[in-house]
Design an enzyme around this catalytic site. Structure first.
Site, PDB file in Angstrom:
ATOM      1  N   CYS A  84       0.822  -1.210   0.000  1.00  0.00           N
ATOM      2  CA  CYS A  84       0.000   0.000   0.000  1.00  0.00           C
ATOM      3  C   CYS A  84       0.856   1.261   0.000  1.00  0.00           C
ATOM      4  O   CYS A  84       1.967   1.279   0.538  1.00  0.00           O
ATOM      5  CB  CYS A  84      -0.891   0.016   1.225  1.00  0.00           C
ATOM      6  SG  CYS A  84      -1.996  -1.383   1.304  1.00  0.00           S
ATOM      7  N   ARG A 131       5.594  -0.178  -6.108  1.00  0.00           N
ATOM      8  CA  ARG A 131       5.534  -0.966  -4.880  1.00  0.00           C
ATOM      9  C   ARG A 131       4.567  -2.146  -4.991  1.00  0.00           C
ATOM     10  O   ARG A 131       4.579  -3.025  -4.145  1.00  0.00           O
ATOM     11  CB  ARG A 131       5.087  -0.073  -3.720  1.00  0.00           C
ATOM     12  CG  ARG A 131       6.028   1.073  -3.456  1.00  0.00           C
ATOM     13  CD  ARG A 131       5.436   1.998  -2.442  1.00  0.00           C
ATOM     14  NE  ARG A 131       5.275   1.335  -1.164  1.00  0.00           N
ATOM     15  CZ  ARG A 131       6.182   1.349  -0.194  1.00  0.00           C
ATOM     16  NH1 ARG A 131       7.295   1.997  -0.360  1.00  0.00           N
ATOM     17  NH2 ARG A 131       5.969   0.736   0.937  1.00  0.00           N
ATOM     18  N   TRP A 164      -2.854  -2.773  -1.631  1.00  0.00           N
ATOM     19  CA  TRP A 164      -2.438  -4.148  -1.927  1.00  0.00           C
ATOM     20  C   TRP A 164      -3.203  -5.011  -0.930  1.00  0.00           C
ATOM     21  O   TRP A 164      -2.957  -4.933   0.270  1.00  0.00           O
ATOM     22  CB  TRP A 164      -0.923  -4.269  -1.741  1.00  0.00           C
ATOM     23  CG  TRP A 164      -0.347  -5.586  -2.165  1.00  0.00           C
ATOM     24  CD1 TRP A 164       0.124  -5.911  -3.407  1.00  0.00           C
ATOM     25  CD2 TRP A 164      -0.146  -6.745  -1.340  1.00  0.00           C
ATOM     26  NE1 TRP A 164       0.590  -7.204  -3.399  1.00  0.00           N
ATOM     27  CE2 TRP A 164       0.431  -7.735  -2.151  1.00  0.00           C
ATOM     28  CE3 TRP A 164      -0.404  -7.039  -0.002  1.00  0.00           C
ATOM     29  CZ2 TRP A 164       0.760  -8.995  -1.671  1.00  0.00           C
ATOM     30  CZ3 TRP A 164      -0.087  -8.301   0.473  1.00  0.00           C
ATOM     31  CH2 TRP A 164       0.491  -9.262  -0.363  1.00  0.00           C
ATOM     32  N   ASN A 212      -2.104   2.612   5.640  1.00  0.00           N
ATOM     33  CA  ASN A 212      -1.159   1.532   5.310  1.00  0.00           C
ATOM     34  C   ASN A 212      -0.901   0.762   6.585  1.00  0.00           C
ATOM     35  O   ASN A 212      -0.704   1.369   7.640  1.00  0.00           O
ATOM     36  CB  ASN A 212       0.201   2.091   4.859  1.00  0.00           C
ATOM     37  CG  ASN A 212       0.149   2.662   3.457  1.00  0.00           C
ATOM     38  OD1 ASN A 212      -0.881   2.622   2.803  1.00  0.00           O
ATOM     39  ND2 ASN A 212       1.269   3.207   3.021  1.00  0.00           N
ATOM     40  N   GLY A 213      -0.823  -0.557   6.475  1.00  0.00           N
ATOM     41  CA  GLY A 213      -0.536  -1.363   7.662  1.00  0.00           C
ATOM     42  C   GLY A 213      -1.711  -2.264   7.994  1.00  0.00           C
ATOM     43  O   GLY A 213      -2.653  -2.399   7.201  1.00  0.00           O
ATOM     44  N   GLU A 242      19.096 -18.046  -4.933  1.00  0.00           N
ATOM     45  CA  GLU A 242      18.695 -16.727  -5.403  1.00  0.00           C
ATOM     46  C   GLU A 242      18.225 -16.797  -6.863  1.00  0.00           C
ATOM     47  O   GLU A 242      17.218 -16.190  -7.237  1.00  0.00           O
ATOM     48  CB  GLU A 242      19.871 -15.740  -5.240  1.00  0.00           C
ATOM     49  CG  GLU A 242      19.697 -14.383  -5.894  1.00  0.00           C
ATOM     50  CD  GLU A 242      18.436 -13.632  -5.458  1.00  0.00           C
ATOM     51  OE1 GLU A 242      17.782 -14.026  -4.488  1.00  0.00           O
ATOM     52  OE2 GLU A 242      18.092 -12.662  -6.145  1.00  0.00           O
ATOM     53  N   LYS A 290      14.506 -15.734  -8.332  1.00  0.00           N
ATOM     54  CA  LYS A 290      14.335 -14.726  -9.394  1.00  0.00           C
ATOM     55  C   LYS A 290      13.500 -15.287 -10.533  1.00  0.00           C
ATOM     56  O   LYS A 290      12.600 -14.648 -11.043  1.00  0.00           O
ATOM     57  CB  LYS A 290      15.725 -14.318  -9.889  1.00  0.00           C
ATOM     58  CG  LYS A 290      15.892 -12.926 -10.326  1.00  0.00           C
ATOM     59  CD  LYS A 290      16.062 -11.877  -9.268  1.00  0.00           C
ATOM     60  CE  LYS A 290      15.410 -12.104  -7.961  1.00  0.00           C
ATOM     61  NZ  LYS A 290      15.780 -11.265  -6.875  1.00  0.00           N
ATOM     62  N   GLU A 306       9.750 -15.841  -9.486  1.00  0.00           N
ATOM     63  CA  GLU A 306       8.917 -14.680  -9.170  1.00  0.00           C
ATOM     64  C   GLU A 306       8.529 -13.865 -10.397  1.00  0.00           C
ATOM     65  O   GLU A 306       7.480 -13.235 -10.399  1.00  0.00           O
ATOM     66  CB  GLU A 306       9.544 -13.793  -8.093  1.00  0.00           C
ATOM     67  CG  GLU A 306      10.762 -13.028  -8.524  1.00  0.00           C
ATOM     68  CD  GLU A 306      11.310 -12.130  -7.425  1.00  0.00           C
ATOM     69  OE1 GLU A 306      10.526 -11.550  -6.666  1.00  0.00           O
ATOM     70  OE2 GLU A 306      12.545 -12.012  -7.342  1.00  0.00           O
ATOM     71  N   HIS A 320      19.044 -37.649  -2.882  1.00  0.00           N
ATOM     72  CA  HIS A 320      18.260 -37.827  -1.649  1.00  0.00           C
ATOM     73  C   HIS A 320      16.810 -37.410  -1.843  1.00  0.00           C
ATOM     74  O   HIS A 320      16.090 -37.231  -0.872  1.00  0.00           O
ATOM     75  CB  HIS A 320      18.897 -37.034  -0.503  1.00  0.00           C
ATOM     76  CG  HIS A 320      20.299 -37.486  -0.219  1.00  0.00           C
ATOM     77  ND1 HIS A 320      20.569 -38.668   0.423  1.00  0.00           N
ATOM     78  CD2 HIS A 320      21.498 -36.935  -0.540  1.00  0.00           C
ATOM     79  CE1 HIS A 320      21.885 -38.815   0.508  1.00  0.00           C
ATOM     80  NE2 HIS A 320      22.470 -37.781  -0.082  1.00  0.00           N
ATOM     81  N   LYS A 346       6.909  -4.507  -3.857  1.00  0.00           N
ATOM     82  CA  LYS A 346       8.329  -4.177  -3.742  1.00  0.00           C
ATOM     83  C   LYS A 346       8.783  -4.135  -2.293  1.00  0.00           C
ATOM     84  O   LYS A 346       9.862  -4.569  -1.958  1.00  0.00           O
ATOM     85  CB  LYS A 346       8.599  -2.827  -4.423  1.00  0.00           C
ATOM     86  CG  LYS A 346      10.057  -2.410  -4.411  1.00  0.00           C
ATOM     87  CD  LYS A 346      10.914  -3.397  -5.176  1.00  0.00           C
ATOM     88  CE  LYS A 346      12.400  -3.181  -5.024  1.00  0.00           C
ATOM     89  NZ  LYS A 346      13.164  -4.367  -5.440  1.00  0.00           N
TER      90      LYS A 346
HETATM   91  C1  F6R Z   1      12.949 -10.837  -4.515  1.00  0.00           C
HETATM   92  C2  F6R Z   1      12.735  -9.759  -3.582  1.00  0.00           C
HETATM   93  C3  F6R Z   1      12.250 -10.077  -2.219  1.00  0.00           C
HETATM   94  C4  F6R Z   1      12.934  -9.159  -1.197  1.00  0.00           C
HETATM   95  C5  F6R Z   1      12.321  -9.374   0.191  1.00  0.00           C
HETATM   96  C6  F6R Z   1      13.021  -8.561   1.248  1.00  0.00           C
HETATM   97  O1  F6R Z   1      13.400 -10.370  -5.739  1.00  0.00           O
HETATM   98  O2  F6R Z   1      12.930  -8.621  -3.907  1.00  0.00           O
HETATM   99  O3  F6R Z   1      12.451 -11.414  -1.904  1.00  0.00           O
HETATM  100  O4  F6R Z   1      14.294  -9.427  -1.186  1.00  0.00           O
HETATM  101  O5  F6R Z   1      10.968  -9.026   0.159  1.00  0.00           O
HETATM  102  O6  F6R Z   1      12.966  -7.215   0.961  1.00  0.00           O
HETATM  103  P1  F6R Z   1      13.963  -6.174   1.591  1.00  0.00           P
HETATM  104  O7  F6R Z   1      15.328  -6.493   1.106  1.00  0.00           O
HETATM  105  O8  F6R Z   1      13.468  -4.839   1.137  1.00  0.00           O
HETATM  106  O9  F6R Z   1      13.864  -6.352   3.086  1.00  0.00           O
END
Ligand code: F6R
Length: 590
Positions: A2, A27, A75, A101-102, A467, A471, A474, A490, A585
């Site tokens: 949000c 975001r 959101w 927000n929250g 990682e 990527k 997502e 395993h 985000k």
């Molecule tokens: C993946 C991604 C998320 C963030 C996670 C933590 O591409 O961006 O997995 O890494 O939400 O976010 P931050 O680093 O802002 O605490």
């Protein structure tokens, strides 16, 4: 997640609210709305819509400019995506209007205790705030009603409040969710994110928890939760300008991947000339263990950081998933030092760990890309990633900046100039590789034809694979698992069949032969394997081969082709690369 914007000024409310909401789009959100003053009627009007701010723009084109208003991108957390559930929300009697927000954790109790017999219009936990204000304001001043309401709210909130009975006042309050107050040319701007402020902002104040404010005819009065007035201190604003723009690039994600070599070089140059805070270095040396807490990609950076820090400091470094740590804190050593790693500095799962950390009275370091963020303000020490705003939801440059920052800290502690030079070598290999990024496209086309894929590796390569898998899943929605190659037999081997795509990462000399065996094992079962390796460990059939680098830093380079694989997989599927479905985000709710 949000986002909030507000405006109290001369006559730009509509323009700023819509521009601000557009700047908050990155975001992630599913609906949007604004409330704006109709000067002729001396009342606020609200427009809400499901979908993009672009639609809201069209649906508000008939509204005249105004001196006061507020806006929101939602959101969904409580209640589905609908116009009704979109903010702003009204009190039962229509008097107070709120954007929030929250999450209010005790909203059900508040309804039961204070709002008996009142019909609830929507499924959100925000409506209760507006109705509590209305209920209390029947018997007291609005200021007292706000104090009483804030006293009762449990959970996180950044709030803006309008009052139909006094349409020349805007109130705001904050606990745990960020809220920023800013000025420019005598106008007031409020936003939940620095990036939403206009470029001509002069000064800003990041609100602290348990504070609130009243803007009446543009005059600010600021309060502590219980009502005593306080002074908000304002600092000069630096416009992020083109850094927050996509420029000639097709997507923010591509722009941000391409920025990585420069960010590594900037970090090396900065820390070569400025060093690190010696008090932090002493705290790191004196701690009996380091406890890294992070989420998602930042957690993956923490896993790599653990290897670097353990080798440097010769003490245990534990890496925790924030959402697990917050409610199941593990046994920690007697004198720990805690490290938050967070690109945004606002991740609710990390904020939730803070009360426990406080009980330990231990030093806290936050490594973040946003030094004004909540997690920065909680910390004793802050390391600024200096990566520039990361707009694409999928984190790329923050990950490599986080690892680089930890590596530079280690280099500083051991006076290891060679390690800094090794980072610069990696930066130039990255640049060379990224220049011709299109070469990844045919590889992806041939390999990723299924709805599932795997990354495998050992040691640091396994961590890079985690990682890489995150990527890919997502942004391309291909179900991807990253696993330790030694675990293949395993369990995971059961999933290997004709044409299963497997990407193997080979950057570690001591285990490369073993991982090669695993590649033969999956190929023998029909899998399509793509190998990314370093020259001294390579075989002629490997798809991508890098010149050798310091093996401790290999994730910095190995991760780059995996970022591009995710990017091209999403591009070829025609997906919204910068705003993948359901993701936000900055994850500001637990
Ligand atoms: C993946 C991604 C998320 C963030 C996670 C933590 O591409 O961006 O997995 O890494 O939400 O976010 P931050 O680093 O802002 O605490």
């Amino acid at each position: 997640m949000c986002g909030i914007v507000g405006y109290f000024g001369s006559d730009k409310a509509r323009q700023y609210l819509l521009e601000g909401l557009e700047r908050l789009e990155y975001r992630g959100y599913d609906s949007a709305g604004i409330s704006i003053l109709d000067h002729e009627k001396n009342r606020f009007v609200s427009v809400k819509t499901v979908g993009r701010v672009e639609t809201l723009k069209k649906r508000t084109s008939h509204l005249k400019e105004a001196m006061l208003g507020m806006g929101h991108t939602r959101w969904a957390t409580h209640g589905g995506v609908s116009e009704t559930n979109a903010h702003p929300h009204y009190a039962y009697n229509g008097r107070f209007i709120v954007v929030h927000n929250g999450v209010i954790d005790n909203y059900k109790t508040l309804k039961a205790d204070h709002l008996k017999g009142i019909d609830v219009v929507n499924d959100t936990n925000t409506e209760v705030i507006a109705s509590l204000l209305a209920r209390f304001a029947e018997k007291m001043t609005v200021e007292d009603a706000i104090k009483q309401t804030l006293d009762l709210l449990e959970g996180s909130f950044a709030l803006l409040i309008l009052d139909q009975d006094h349409p020349s006042v805007l109130y705001g309050a904050k606990n745990k969710s960020p809220l920023i107050l800013a000025t420019s040319n005598g106008d007031w701007y409020i936003a939940s994110d620095l990036l939403a402020l206009p470029s001509n902002t002069e000064r800003f104040h990041v609100m602290s928890d348990h504070t609130w404010f009243k803007l009446e005819n543009k005059t600010l009065t600021s309060y502590q939760a219980h009502g005593a007035t306080i002074d908000f201190d304002f600092e000069a604003f630096k416009d992020l300008g083109p850094l927050a723009e996509r420029g000639e690039h097709a997507h923010f994600m591509l722009k941000e991947m391409l920025e990585q070599p420069q960010i590594l070089e900037t970090l090396v140059a900065h820390h070569q000339s400025h060093g690190f805070d010696e008090a932090l270095v002493t705290a790191l040396k004196e701690a009996s263990s380091l406890e890294i807490i992070a989420a998602g990609t930042s957690w993956h950076a923490g896993l790599v950081g653990k290897h670097l820090l353990e080798k440097t400091l010769m003490k245990p470094v534990n890496v925790h998933i924030a959402s697990e740590f917050a409610y199941h804190p593990p046994f920690v050593s007697e004198h720990p030092l805690f490290i938050f790693i967070s690109q945004s500095g606002e991740t609710a799962d990390l904020i939730a760990c803070h009360p426990y950390i406080k009980t330990k009275e231990a030093p806290l370091l936050t490594i973040t890309n946003v030094p004004t963020s909540s997690l920065s303000r909680m910390a004793d020490y802050v390391l600024d990633l200096k990566a520039g705003p990361e707009i694409a939801v999928a984190s790329t440059k923050a990950y490599t900046a986080q690892i680089t920052m930890i590596a530079l800290l280690c280099a500083h502690i051991t006076h290891d100039q060679a390690l800094s030079n090794d980072i610069l070598t990696i930066a130039s290999s990255m640049r060379e590789f990224l220049q011709d990024h299109i070469k990844i496209q045919p590889l992806v086309k041939e390999l990723l034809t299924n709805h599932h894929a795997f990354y495998m590796g050992r040691g640091l390569d396994y961590l890079t694979g985690l990682e890489a898998a995150l990527k890919l899943k997502e942004i391309s929605y291909i179900q991807t698992e990253g696993f330790a190659a030694g675990e293949l037999k395993h369990g995971t081997i059961a999933l290997i069949e004709e044409d299963t795509p497997i990407i193997a990462l080979i950057g570690e000399a001591s285990t490369s032969a073993l991982t090669r065996n695993n590649i033969h094992e999956v190929e023998a079962r029909g899998a399509k394997a793509l190998v990314i390796s370093f020259k001294s460990l390579s075989e002629p059939t490997d798809a991508i081969i890098f010149e050798d680098v310091n093996p401790m830093l290999s994730p910095l380079l190995l991760v780059v082709p995996t970022q591009l694989i995710a990017y091209y997989a999403a591009l070829m599927r025609g997906l919204d690369i910068d705003k993948p479905r359901n993701l936000a985000k900055s994850v500001t709710v637990e």
